[in-house]
Design an enzyme around this catalytic site. Structure first.
Site, PDB file in Angstrom:
ATOM      1  N   CYS A   1      49.506  45.246  29.893  1.00  0.00           N
ATOM      2  CA  CYS A   1      49.562  46.241  30.962  1.00  0.00           C
ATOM      3  C   CYS A   1      50.217  47.546  30.476  1.00  0.00           C
ATOM      4  CB  CYS A   1      50.245  45.665  32.197  1.00  0.00           C
ATOM      5  SG  CYS A   1      49.889  46.606  33.708  1.00  0.00           S
TER       6      CYS A   1
ATOM      7  N   HIS B   1      46.593  41.248  33.664  1.00  0.00           N
ATOM      8  CA  HIS B   1      47.667  40.251  33.664  1.00  0.00           C
ATOM      9  C   HIS B   1      47.088  38.836  33.699  1.00  0.00           C
ATOM     10  CE1 HIS B   1      51.152  42.935  34.236  1.00  0.00           C
ATOM     11  NE2 HIS B   1      50.350  43.660  34.994  1.00  0.00           N
TER      12      HIS B   1
ATOM     13  N   GLU C   1      48.444  36.413  32.541  1.00  0.00           N
ATOM     14  CA  GLU C   1      49.586  35.503  32.673  1.00  0.00           C
ATOM     15  C   GLU C   1      50.006  35.278  34.123  1.00  0.00           C
ATOM     16  OE1 GLU C   1      51.623  39.468  32.912  1.00  0.00           O
ATOM     17  OE2 GLU C   1      49.854  38.634  31.947  1.00  0.00           O
TER      18      GLU C   1
END
Length: 305
Positions: free
Chosen positions: A142, A235, A237
């Site tokens: 990011c 993202h 994750e």
């Protein structure tokens, strides 16, 4: 093999409840294995949440990973107890003499500032320079992806008319690369950002290559130096409820908050999210650790350069 993470890290208990096997330092030292050394520079405000998200994904590799958390000396986080930072994080100054097989640098809530106006930009530049010679492969996420592309390669970021917020489909552009082993032609990635990088700027650089992009979300993955650097604008994750928490936190408090796209069942927050990215997120982190860290790093870690 499991992860080696600091004793008493909150993520241990959280992930054990999910039946994810993690190993603290005490037990790991009984195994005669050269673990891969992974350092995580966690710039996200909610440190414990981000620690858990990343450890959850890294735990799926069969390799033993030794996880170290890095913090900035020039910035004090406001949303994490100082006791937590002192117990589990080390300053860059303490770690800079070491070499690491892999590094992850997270996003940060500063993307609407010019890079030079970020209070810790000078320290970030020092870390970027250090990573080039002290880390085998670095994953930038990011804001860190935008910052790394800007610092290394002069790639600008552009403000968006409205926040890019939701779960967007991505097209794999270079499916032959090991990072996409096991991937489908399209995969989903969470995005939550106010700025973007543009394809034409990446294509104009002889050092960069676009790996994946979305029709709505734009460039989502870029690679440099044959996999020594990966830049991910979204993202992967994120946990299932992360965007929901962000939406409920900001609704009514900001004038740019819209329903995250392609996220809730029937676009109804009360029905909860549809998780579309978990499998590919696990594949991405496994492939990164296996093919770009483990397969490339020298056994003598001091030979990384």
């Amino acid at each position: 093999m499991p992860l080696r993470i600091p004793d008493r890290l909150p993520a241990i208990d959280i992930l054990k409840k999910e039946n994810i096997f993690v190993m603290d330092d005490t037990r790991a030292h009984t195994q005669d294995i050269r673990p891969l050394k992974i350092v995580i520079l966690n710039l996200m405000p909610l440190k414990i949440t981000t620690e858990t998200d990343l450890v959850r994904l890294l735990s799926n590799t069969p390799l033993q990973l030794d996880i170290t958390f890095m913090k900035l000396k020039s910035h004090t986080p406001k949303n994490t107890p100082i006791e937590h930072m002192m117990m589990f994080y080390k300053d860059f100054e303490v770690l800079k003499s070491q070499k690491f097989d892999g590094m992850i640098i997270t996003g940060a809530p500063v993307e609407q500032f010019a890079f030079e106006d970020v209070t810790y930009w000078d320290e970030m530049k020092t870390i970027f320079d250090w990573a080039k010679t002290h880390v085998q492969s670095t994953l930038y996420i990011c804001w860190a992806a935008q910052a790394g592309l800007y610092y290394y390669y002069g790639i600008p970021k552009y403000p968006l008319a409205k926040k890019k917020f939701g779960i967007f489909p991505q097209r794999v552009i270079q499916p032959q690369l090991p990072i996409f082993r096991g991937f489908d032609d399209f995969f989903y990635m969470p995005h939550s950002r106010h700025t973007e990088i543009r394809r034409e700027d990446i294509d104009a650089s002889e050092y960069l290559s676009v790996l994946a992009e979305g029709e709505e979300s734009g460039v989502s993955m870029v690679v440099a130096r044959g996999g020594r650097e990966f830049f991910v604008t979204g993202h992967l994750e994120y946990a299932p409820n992360t965007l929901d928490k962000e939406y409920r936190r900001d609704i009514g408090k900001r004038d740019d908050v819209e329903l995250p796209k392609y996220y809730y069942r029937d676009d109804n927050p009360d029905k909860g999210p549809i998780v579309k990215w978990r499998a590919h997120a696990n594949l991405f982190f496994q492939n990164w650790v296996n093919y770009y860290v483990y397969q490339q790093t020298p056994y003598d870690i001091n030979l990384i350069g």
